[in-house]
Motif scaffolding. Structure first.
Motif, PDB file in Angstrom:
ATOM      1  N   GLY B  24       1.099  -1.130  -0.018  1.00 12.88           N
ATOM      2  CA  GLY B  24       0.200  -0.231   0.055  1.00 12.88           C
ATOM      3  C   GLY B  24       0.547   1.417  -0.187  1.00 12.88           C
ATOM      4  N   LEU B  25       1.905   1.247   0.987  1.00 10.17           N
ATOM      5  CA  LEU B  25       2.397   1.995   1.241  1.00 10.17           C
ATOM      6  C   LEU B  25       3.173   2.225  -0.175  1.00 10.17           C
ATOM      7  N   LEU B  26       3.758   1.661  -0.949  1.00 10.45           N
ATOM      8  CA  LEU B  26       4.875   1.109  -2.815  1.00 10.45           C
ATOM      9  C   LEU B  26       3.727   1.897  -3.772  1.00 10.45           C
ATOM     10  N   GLN B  27       2.251   1.803  -3.021  1.00 11.00           N
ATOM     11  CA  GLN B  27       1.148   2.932  -4.315  1.00 11.00           C
ATOM     12  C   GLN B  27       1.092   4.187  -4.059  1.00 11.00           C
ATOM     13  N   SER B  28       1.190   5.176  -2.794  1.00 15.49           N
ATOM     14  CA  SER B  28       1.723   5.514  -2.411  1.00 15.49           C
ATOM     15  C   SER B  28       2.677   6.890  -2.363  1.00 15.49           C
ATOM     16  N   LEU B  29       3.809   5.569  -3.238  1.00 16.81           N
ATOM     17  CA  LEU B  29       5.182   6.431  -3.053  1.00 16.81           C
ATOM     18  C   LEU B  29       5.669   6.494  -3.842  1.00 16.81           C
ATOM     19  N   GLU B  30       7.408   7.489  -4.294  1.00 16.96           N
ATOM     20  CA  GLU B  30       8.063   6.675  -5.398  1.00 16.96           C
ATOM     21  C   GLU B  30       8.971   5.918  -4.576  1.00 16.96           C
ATOM     22  N   PRO B  31       8.885   4.903  -5.759  1.00 20.56           N
ATOM     23  CA  PRO B  31      10.545   3.207  -5.276  1.00 20.56           C
ATOM     24  C   PRO B  31      10.916   4.198  -4.810  1.00 20.56           C
ATOM     25  N   LYS B  32      11.731   4.724  -5.070  1.00 22.72           N
ATOM     26  CA  LYS B  32      12.905   5.452  -4.756  1.00 22.72           C
ATOM     27  C   LYS B  32      12.570   6.136  -2.946  1.00 22.72           C
ATOM     28  N   VAL B  33      11.611   6.779  -2.719  1.00 20.23           N
ATOM     29  CA  VAL B  33      11.819   7.112  -1.638  1.00 20.23           C
ATOM     30  C   VAL B  33      11.240   5.992  -0.854  1.00 20.23           C
ATOM     31  N   TRP B  34      10.474   4.943  -1.291  1.00 10.84           N
ATOM     32  CA  TRP B  34      10.200   4.217  -0.331  1.00 10.84           C
ATOM     33  C   TRP B  34      11.266   3.254   0.104  1.00 10.84           C
ATOM     34  N   MET B  35      11.788   2.915  -0.942  1.00 18.27           N
ATOM     35  CA  MET B  35      12.775   1.678  -0.955  1.00 18.27           C
ATOM     36  C   MET B  35      13.850   3.150   0.306  1.00 18.27           C
ATOM     37  N   SER B  36      14.500   4.461   0.153  1.00 14.76           N
ATOM     38  CA  SER B  36      15.324   4.343   0.666  1.00 14.76           C
ATOM     39  C   SER B  36      14.460   4.699   2.578  1.00 14.76           C
ATOM     40  N   ILE B  37      13.161   4.238   3.135  1.00 13.22           N
ATOM     41  CA  ILE B  37      13.090   4.857   3.772  1.00 13.22           C
ATOM     42  C   ILE B  37      12.898   2.749   4.350  1.00 13.22           C
ATOM     43  N   MET B  38      12.424   2.553   3.402  1.00 18.79           N
ATOM     44  CA  MET B  38      12.985   0.818   3.756  1.00 18.79           C
ATOM     45  C   MET B  38      14.046   0.835   4.175  1.00 18.79           C
ATOM     46  N   LEU B  39      15.308   0.902   3.746  1.00 14.27           N
ATOM     47  CA  LEU B  39      16.660   1.145   4.170  1.00 14.27           C
ATOM     48  C   LEU B  39      16.889   1.587   5.519  1.00 14.27           C
ATOM     49  N   SER B  40      16.470   2.952   5.378  1.00 16.91           N
ATOM     50  CA  SER B  40      17.057   3.346   6.607  1.00 16.91           C
ATOM     51  C   SER B  40      16.108   2.686   8.562  1.00 16.91           C
ATOM     52  N   GLY B  41      14.771   1.720   7.396  1.00 14.46           N
ATOM     53  CA  GLY B  41      13.777   1.249   9.181  1.00 14.46           C
ATOM     54  C   GLY B  41      14.766  -0.257   8.947  1.00 14.46           C
ATOM     55  N   ALA B  42      15.701  -0.452   7.921  1.00 16.05           N
ATOM     56  CA  ALA B  42      16.633  -1.793   8.280  1.00 16.05           C
ATOM     57  C   ALA B  42      17.908  -1.756   8.998  1.00 16.05           C
ATOM     58  N   VAL B 332      20.266   4.378  -4.815  1.00 17.37           N
ATOM     59  CA  VAL B 332      19.615   3.382  -5.157  1.00 17.37           C
ATOM     60  C   VAL B 332      18.296   4.075  -5.534  1.00 17.37           C
ATOM     61  N   LEU B 333      17.948   3.191  -6.598  1.00 16.51           N
ATOM     62  CA  LEU B 333      16.565   3.610  -7.248  1.00 16.51           C
ATOM     63  C   LEU B 333      16.782   5.032  -7.607  1.00 16.51           C
ATOM     64  N   GLY B 334      18.000   5.448  -8.064  1.00 14.44           N
ATOM     65  CA  GLY B 334      18.421   7.057  -8.358  1.00 14.44           C
ATOM     66  C   GLY B 334      18.600   8.120  -6.826  1.00 14.44           C
ATOM     67  N   ARG B 335      18.494   7.890  -6.305  1.00 18.77           N
ATOM     68  CA  ARG B 335      18.568   8.180  -4.574  1.00 18.77           C
ATOM     69  C   ARG B 335      19.745   7.869  -3.751  1.00 18.77           C
ATOM     70  N   ALA B 336      20.809   8.395  -2.846  1.00 20.85           N
ATOM     71  CA  ALA B 336      21.852   7.839  -2.223  1.00 20.85           C
ATOM     72  C   ALA B 336      21.838   7.426  -1.611  1.00 20.85           C
ATOM     73  N   PHE B 337      21.991   6.396  -0.544  1.00 17.61           N
ATOM     74  CA  PHE B 337      22.111   5.684   0.321  1.00 17.61           C
ATOM     75  C   PHE B 337      23.425   5.626   1.164  1.00 17.61           C
ATOM     76  N   PRO B 338      23.933   5.859   2.378  1.00 18.93           N
ATOM     77  CA  PRO B 338      24.872   6.222   2.963  1.00 18.93           C
ATOM     78  C   PRO B 338      25.460   4.533   3.117  1.00 18.93           C
TER      79      PRO B 338
END
Lengths: 368, 502
Positions: B24-42, B332-338
């Motif tokens: 559901g969140l993937l639907q409402s967020l851009e994939p790159k934003v979603w991915m970086s949030i997922m990684l922060s959470g992880a 990561v999908l066009g967004r920088a992640f440390p």
């Protein structure tokens, strides 16, 4: 003759006196304490010449060291109420709660907000509101957290208290709670100001303390209290006899919550400030430490513990400076090891466990 | 199929809920934003897991709710920080530990002869008190006035500014005296820890082993002291990667040793008395945090610079690119992640697998799992379950300390971090079910993701469906969300997702 039938019994009054004399002695000391302090450590120059003896006494009591030590005793009484309410849970009902600060802090915040600039309620009404809020709060969280037992309950209550702590610190309600600065200088009625009329506040705290003590004692000595103790000792058996222990635990939870909220309200009135720290886990740990040091499952113990911790904190901070809690933590651990029933419990059982404490440690090297 | 459903109902339901939510969140967020949030959470989840897994195992096996776990986390962080940035502290303090270990080993070995010579119980009691006093007195004299704060004032954030090594260190003669006195203080401590029952005739370790251990420890202790100046230069000249590995190793070892110490002195004498144990660990957490503040200061340190593997000032396109470039962030999908945070995630996963294998595939793991079920039965089967207790306590402490070390470049090091992580670990463990290893992992993942998405919605707001308004939460709501999740889980399943029924 009729006298053959009558037994040489004591009169009821004497019997009561026989049971209650230690309490009355302490009460007498507490009632006289401002006068004693005024005459011994009070500043004699503070007394205005020409005033009556009684007025001079009050003036001396509200100056110098006498004022300071009255403040110490006021804090002991307030923390004593808080610790007693905690022991109602831990010592009498066997509920290990890590969220008791939730009630203490909410009481403090409730009175500060209600008499403060947002509501401007009269003091008496605000105090009644504190009780009502505490009643509702402890009912809701009691029902929620009593679903689980033991360590789970400890953690659940810990988390609930943390939620209140977070809410108090949150910027969203800054207009009401003052966020992480807390509330300072809310309009405490002038006749109750602890800075101007310390002796008066002292007697207010004492009245509250005695009232809470009597109510708690009445509660734990009542049949309801007996069921609480039974559910502490063996919950299954209490249920087998036919008591729904949930309700009894809830009664203890609510009573403890209301008393703790009263203590918190007094604390806020005394300091004329509340900060989020009144809701922190540290507050609950203080209550736990007071109860354990004084004696779990007694009413005098927590009060004694509150007095000891208040004095210990004062002296240790003077001697050791900022790192005094290190010494405090060590003393705390030593008391837990060597006096496992607390001071009052140990005196009552007349069994000092010093030897057992040693033995536990001396056995360390032995193989199991 | 039904068996699979029955056995893993909790896991399957939670996975389904999480997958649906994430979709559901993937639907409402851009994939790159979603991915970086997922990684922060992880990232957060991995750190929480290192604290929570030990907590859960310790509780499951020996019913001890360890309130001092946060202290171990901070201890690891500070030991790691010192190894990484301030080796002079190590060279001036580690000798004490080595000579103490040597003295205790020797005295414990030969202590039996000492106790056998004292025939009466009364004599033994007097000897115990005398030895305790002697050890305390010698230790006090040895360590009085030790300039620990000066040794720690290595960077400009320290109060009073940095102190150069030459000023901070004491002259070699003073240090030799101190170390030798600590060596002497170790002898009575070893005697106190020696077996005292004369009827106890269990075979001891061979004499040569004891002497070898003690000898090596003494030599290392004095050698470290003697090479402290070249040693510091050498360590600071090392590559930051090697220093970081050293920091992880030393921090973890420090945690394990502290764990053994806590278990031996405070937990073991009080089995069967969980409230006493809990209160003791509580007292220890009060004293322990203060001890750490007394040694390392209250002000805390900013995040230490990550090792050079994760430090090059560039952005890699892929993992393969990172292998050659060692960039600090990765695309990561066009967004920088440390990249350092990816490293934290990898460590979390590796530890999860390693401890899982230890629990599932080894003999001691089998004993631990059996002990979680019924430790009395395990004892009855002739297994020394107490020794397993010590092992598990040390393991849990080591994991927490390791979490502290790897958190240091990400979050900084400050005394209050222990309390924060401990609370989150408690919540995670309650969500997952106390005593369940997989439960701890699931609980931490839920918490980490909740925090990460909560923080995102605080920053960006939520689009309410069918309305054009955006609701923005406050940081407090993100912080309180974890507590709310716990309350919901407990209302549905009071023992946690993987908890056993009472």
């Amino acid at each position: 003759m009729e006298s053959t039938a009558s037994l040489p019994t004591k009169s009821v009054a004497r019997q009561r006196l026989g049971e209650w004399w230690p309490y009355l002695l302490v009460l007498a000391f507490l009632v006289l304490f401002p006068a004693i302090a005024a005459l011994t450590i009070g500043d004699s120059t503070a007394a205005q010449p020409g005033a009556g003896f009684f007025e001079q006494l009050v003036q001396r009591a509200e100056s110098g060291y006498a004022k300071f030590w009255q403040g110490m005793v006021i804090q002991m009484l307030i923390l004593g109420i808080f610790a007693m309410s905690y022991d109602l849970l831990l010592g009498y009902t066997g509920i290990l709660s890590f969220g008791h600060a939730m009630f203490f802090g909410t009481g403090g915040y409730a009175i500060a907000i209600l008499i403060g600039r947002n509501f401007n309620w009269p003091f008496g009404l605000a105090l009644i509101a504190v009780v009502v809020i505490a009643l509702v709060q402890s009912l809701v969280f009691g029902v929620l957290s009593l679903r689980v037992k033991g360590v789970y309950l400890a953690m659940v209550t810990l988390a609930f208290a943390e939620m209140f702590f977070i809410l108090a610190e949150a910027g969203d309600f800054r207009a009401y709670t003052g966020a992480d600065d807390g509330l300072h200088g809310f309009p405490v009625p002038a006749y109750l100001s602890a800075t101007d009329h310390r002796t008066r506040f002292y007697y207010l705290a004492l009245i509250f303390f005695v009232a809470v003590f009597l109510m708690t004692k009445r509660l734990v000595d009542s049949p309801t209290g007996r069921v609480m103790i039974a559910s502490r000792d063996n919950e299954n058996r209490a249920m087998m006899i036919g008591f729904n222990t949930f309700w009894f635990k809830l009664i203890a939870f609510v009573a403890a919550g209301v008393f703790a909220a009263l203590a918190g309200a007094l604390f806020a009135l005394y300091n004329v400030s509340v900060t989020p720290s009144v809701l922190s886990v540290g507050r609950t740990i203080d209550a736990l430490a007071m109860t354990i040091i004084g004696g779990v499952g007694t009413l005098v113990g927590p009060v004694l513990g509150a007095a000891i911790i208040q004095l210990l904190g004062y002296w240790l901070e003077r001697w050791f400076g900022a790192n005094w809690t290190l010494v405090y933590g060590i003393i705390f651990m030593l008391i837990v090891i060597f006096l496992p029933y607390g001071i009052v419990g140990t005196l009552r059982a007349r069994s000092f466990r010093l030897r057992e404490g040693w033995r536990r440690w001396r056995k360390l090297g032995d193989r199991d | 199929m039904t068996a699979l459903w029955k056995n893993n109902r909790g896991l399957l339901i939670i996975t389904a809920i999480v997958v649906v939510l994430m979709a559901g969140l993937l639907q409402s967020l851009e994939p790159k934003v979603w991915m970086s949030i997922m990684l922060s959470g992880a990232t957060l989840a991995a750190l929480y897991f290192l604290v929570a897994s030990g907590l859960s195992l310790i509780f499951g096996l020996m019913d001890v709710l360890n309130f001092a776990h946060g202290v171990l986390f901070v201890l690891g962080a500070y030991v790691g920080l010192s190894t990484f940035m301030n080796p002079r502290l190590l060279f001036n303090t580690l000798p004490f530990f080595f000579v103490l270990v040597a003295a205790i080993t020797v005295a414990q070995h030969f202590g039996r002869i000492f106790w056998r010579r004292i025939g009466t119980e009364r004599g033994r009691r007097v000897a115990t008190a005398a030895l305790l006093l002697l050890a305390a007195a010698v230790l006090f004299l040895a360590l009085r006035g030790f300039p620990i704060r000066a040794l720690n004032a290595f960077n400009i954030t320290a109060v009073g500014g940095a102190v150069t090594t030459a000023e901070a260190q004491e002259p070699m003669a003073t240090m030799l005296r101190r170390v030798t006195m600590v060596l002497l203080a170790g002898l009575p401590i070893g005697l106190l820890l020696a077996p005292k029952q004369t009827k106890d005739e269990l075979p001891l370790r061979p004499v040569w082993q004891t002497l070898l251990i003690a000898g090596v420890a003494v030599v290392i202790g004095y050698a470290l002291l003697l090479v402290r100046d070249p040693g510091e230069t050498f360590m600071l000249a090392m590559s930051t990667d090697v220093r970081f590995v050293l920091a992880i190793i030393l921090g973890t070892v420090a945690g394990a040793l502290a764990g053994v110490g806590i278990e031996t002195a405070l937990i073991r004498p009080f089995y069967g008395n969980p409230v006493t144990q809990l209160v003791l660990t509580l007292g220890l957490s009060i004293a322990g945090i203060d001890l750490i503040e007394a040694i390392w200061g209250e002000e805390g340190n900013p995040p230490m610079s990550p090792p050079s593997l994760f430090a090059a000032n560039c952005r890699s396109d892929s993992l393969l690119g990172w292998f050659s470039e060692h960039c600090q962030s990765i695309d990561v999908l066009g967004r920088a992640f440390p990249t350092y945070r990816l490293f934290i995630i990898v460590v979390g996963i590796l530890v999860f697998i390693a401890v899982g294998v230890l629990l599932r595939r080894t003999r001691i793991g089998m004993i631990i799992r059996a002990g979680v079920q019924d430790s009395e039965m395990v004892q009855a089967l002739g297994i020394n379950v107490r020794r397993v207790f010590t092992f598990v306590f040390a393991l849990g402490s080591a994991l927490a300390a390791m979490g502290g070390v790897i958190a240091a470049p990400y979050l900084g090091v400050f005394p209050a971090m222990g309390g924060i992580f401990q609370l989150q670990a408690f919540i995670a463990v309650v969500i997952g079910g106390m005593g369940s290893y997989v439960g701890a992992a699931v609980g931490t993942i839920i918490l980490g993701l909740a925090r990460a998405f909560g923080d995102h919605f605080v920053a960006a707001g939520i689009n309410v469906p069918f309305l054009d308004t955006v609701i923005k939460g406050s940081p407090a709501i993100a912080r309180a969300s974890t507590v709310l999740i716990m309350a919901i889980v407990l209302l549905v399943k009071p023992a946690g997702i993987f908890g056993k029924k009472e």
